[in-house]
Scaffold this active site. Structure first.
Site, PDB file in Angstrom:
ATOM      1  N   PRO A   1       0.836  -1.207   0.000  1.00  0.00           N
ATOM      2  CA  PRO A   1       0.000   0.000   0.000  1.00  0.00           C
ATOM      3  C   PRO A   1       0.870   1.255   0.000  1.00  0.00           C
ATOM      4  O   PRO A   1       1.820   1.356   0.772  1.00  0.00           O
ATOM      5  CB  PRO A   1      -0.751  -0.115   1.328  1.00  0.00           C
ATOM      6  CG  PRO A   1       0.221  -0.831   2.231  1.00  0.00           C
ATOM      7  CD  PRO A   1       0.942  -1.816   1.344  1.00  0.00           C
TER       8      PRO A   1
ATOM      9  N   CYS B   1       2.787  28.594 -16.397  1.00  0.00           N
ATOM     10  CA  CYS B   1       2.461  29.059 -17.745  1.00  0.00           C
ATOM     11  C   CYS B   1       1.891  27.948 -18.613  1.00  0.00           C
ATOM     12  O   CYS B   1       2.470  27.601 -19.657  1.00  0.00           O
ATOM     13  CB  CYS B   1       3.705  29.658 -18.380  1.00  0.00           C
ATOM     14  SG  CYS B   1       4.348  31.004 -17.403  1.00  0.00           S
TER      15      CYS B   1
HETATM   16  C1  LIG Z   1       2.947   2.109  -7.266  1.00  0.00           C
HETATM   17  C2  LIG Z   1       3.106   0.751  -6.765  1.00  0.00           C
HETATM   18  C3  LIG Z   1       2.534   0.392  -5.549  1.00  0.00           C
HETATM   19  C4  LIG Z   1       1.708   1.330  -4.714  1.00  0.00           C
HETATM   20  O1  LIG Z   1       0.534   1.696  -5.332  1.00  0.00           O
HETATM   21  P1  LIG Z   1      -0.579   2.512  -4.502  1.00  0.00           P
HETATM   22  O2  LIG Z   1      -1.637   2.773  -5.507  1.00  0.00           O
HETATM   23  O3  LIG Z   1       0.063   3.753  -4.027  1.00  0.00           O
HETATM   24  O4  LIG Z   1      -1.006   1.648  -3.381  1.00  0.00           O
HETATM   25  C5  LIG Z   1       2.754  -0.876  -5.085  1.00  0.00           C
HETATM   26  N1  LIG Z   1       3.493  -1.770  -5.798  1.00  0.00           N
HETATM   27  C6  LIG Z   1       4.058  -1.443  -6.967  1.00  0.00           C
HETATM   28  C7  LIG Z   1       4.859  -2.458  -7.680  1.00  0.00           C
HETATM   29  C8  LIG Z   1       3.871  -0.202  -7.516  1.00  0.00           C
HETATM   30  O5  LIG Z   1       4.425   0.111  -8.685  1.00  0.00           O
END
Ligand SMILES: *Cc1c(COP(=O)(O)O)cnc(C)c1O
Length: 478
Positions: free
Chosen positions: A324, A397
């Protein structure tokens, strides 16, 4: 550049999803972090500190971080997922996705919440190590990891490197062999599920840069290569299906596919893969239209999903990790701006007020980049006026320099007012830029009585330090 009047003539002043507010001065509590309130005076407060005073003392624009809310959210995620997955198997751990928002203080809060940390660059790894994070609970992601990143990860002894391509297998294997160590790796599998909000698409093909495809057989072939490499230990499979997801449906398809592949690999090679990582993507509330599922509920649903998939494949329930990012950092922050100009525009079907603030796409690119919707509130006073449709825009801008595309604010919104935008804790400060040579705002961490910079505002000195012709510089620009 003159506005394209003809285009805006046909624009409806407010989208159908945006409810007309009963009380334009009131906060919608679910959009704000736990310690944000608004009194009868209309002044937004965080842990009792009026933002009017914070703005005077610390300046605008700034990100304001509700530390207790961030920590509580992290702890609640850890608790909910451990509890739910211990019911069906060996348990679960969240690995906070540092790309959402990371600084040394945040890494410390994540560690205290008993979460791991996902990094995807040398810079993020450096912050984690400086913060004293336990390397055993750090993971390294990335579809194009540098030699320096792999070396740092192995030398520091991190718990997992998520292998993203065939090319990476011999590179990580050689780097580990050089050090006389075994690298613990996961394999990032693209399972043909792309999830976003309430919809997901399940396909047989993956047309994107990340991971190894399940359907084409690449994932199984990569797993075989990893299992054959003496300096690599395959601890499990990884799948991340998207972001801002509100229900279990996409996860259900992804978990079914990944657990099926795991069973096949275990059978074929006579190994056991103790772990599965189902990624991140848990959605948060940016506007009244978003309906996130509480951690406790989604954890229980996902535990059932994993338990059921394992039963179907006759395999052991793995230890399950999640990543998360947004769901922990996002709701814990708001951005505070000061209004500079207000311009009403007759759109032909009503008036829209352009409210220009002292930041913009340099501190929040999500509206321009992802078509994201945000909400906002007048933060320094109440108003007796009726609501008007506004568009909160920045000082850059570009006509696409929009922070809040559609919202209601009181009709007397004026220069000098403060406007606060909730839900800016994830993917705003990390994506901030120096566009138009605007220094990036700081992150003010408010924790009860304690108010301090988690990240101080960038100075002109900081910003120009990389220009050999303009360093050092004084704050007056000379
Ligand atoms: C971006 C990402 C996350 C986190 O995603 P959230 O939408 O912020 O929970 C977790 N794992 C991987 C591999 C990601 O690229």
């Amino acid at each position: 550049m003159p506005a394209h009047i003809a285009g805006s003539l046909h624009a409806a002043p407010s989208p159908v999803w945006l409810p007309y507010p009963d009380d334009v001065n009131a906060l919608m509590p679910s959009l704000w972090s736990a310690n944000v309130t608004k009194g009868d005076d209309g002044v937004l407060r965080i842990a009792g500190h009026p933002v009017t005073a914070l703005a005077e003392q610390y300046g605008t624009p700034m990100y304001v971080l509700d530390v207790a809310d961030f920590r509580a959210r992290a702890a609640e995620f850890a608790r909910a997922f451990s509890t739910a997955f211990e019911r069906v198997g060996p348990g679960a751990r969240g690995y906070y996705a540092g790309k959402a928002f990371l600084c040394t203080a945040a890494a410390g809060w994540i560690a205290e919440a008993d979460l791991g940390l996902d990094c995807c660059s040398l810079g993020e790894l450096m912050i984690a190590r400086r913060a004293g994070f336990d390397p055993a609970l750090v993971g390294l992601h990335g579809n194009n990891k540098s030699d320096a990143e792999i070396a740092f990860a192995l030398d520091w002894g991190i718990g997992r490197i998520v292998i993203d391509s065939f090319d990476e297998i011999p590179r990580v294997a050689a780097a580990a062999a050089d050090r006389g160590t075994t690298a613990r790796v996961m394999l990032r599998v693209t399972v043909g599920v792309e999830a976003h909000t309430h919809d997901f698409i399940a396909t047989a093909h993956e047309d994107q840069k990340f991971g190894l495809s399940l359907q084409g057989g690449d994932a199984a072939a990569a797993a075989a290569q990893i299992i054959d490499a003496p300096s690599l230990e395959l601890i499990g499979l990884h799948s991340h299906i998207g972001s801002q997801i509100f229900d279990k449906a996409g996860f259900e398809v992804a978990a079914g596919r990944i657990i099926g592949l795991r069973a096949e690999i275990e059978r074929t090679h006579g190994v056991s893969l103790p772990e599965v990582d189902l990624g991140g993507g848990f959605g948060i509330q940016y506007t009244s239209q978003d309906t996130p599922t509480p951690f406790g509920e989604i954890a229980e649903q996902l535990a059932d999903v994993v338990g059921k998939a394992c039963a179907e494949h006759g395999s052991e329930v793995p230890f399950v990790s999640f990543e998360p990012g947004r769901a922990i950092a996002g709701p814990a922050m708001f951005t505070l701006y000061r209004v500079g100009t207000v311009k009403p525009v007759d759109t032909g079907s009503g008036v829209r007020c352009y409210v220009s603030v002292d930041g913009g796409m340099s501190d929040n690119i999500r509206t321009a980049l992802y078509d994201a919707d945000y909400s906002c509130t007048l933060a320094n006073r109440t108003s007796p006026e009726d609501p008007v449709v506004v568009r909160v825009v920045g000082k850059h801008c570009e006509s696409g320099d929009i922070i809040v595309r559609d919202e209601y604010l009181p009709a007397d919104i004026a220069a000098g007012d403060l406007v606060a935008v909730p839900g800016t804790g994830a993917y705003c400060r990390p994506l901030a830029s120096n566009y138009n040579h605007v220094p990036r705002p700081g992150v003010l961490a408010v924790d009860g009585e304690d108010v301090r910079w988690a990240i101080r505002p960038e100075s002109y000195q900081d910003m120009f330090a990389t220009d050999p012709g303009f360093a050092p510089v004084h704050e007056n620009g000379e």
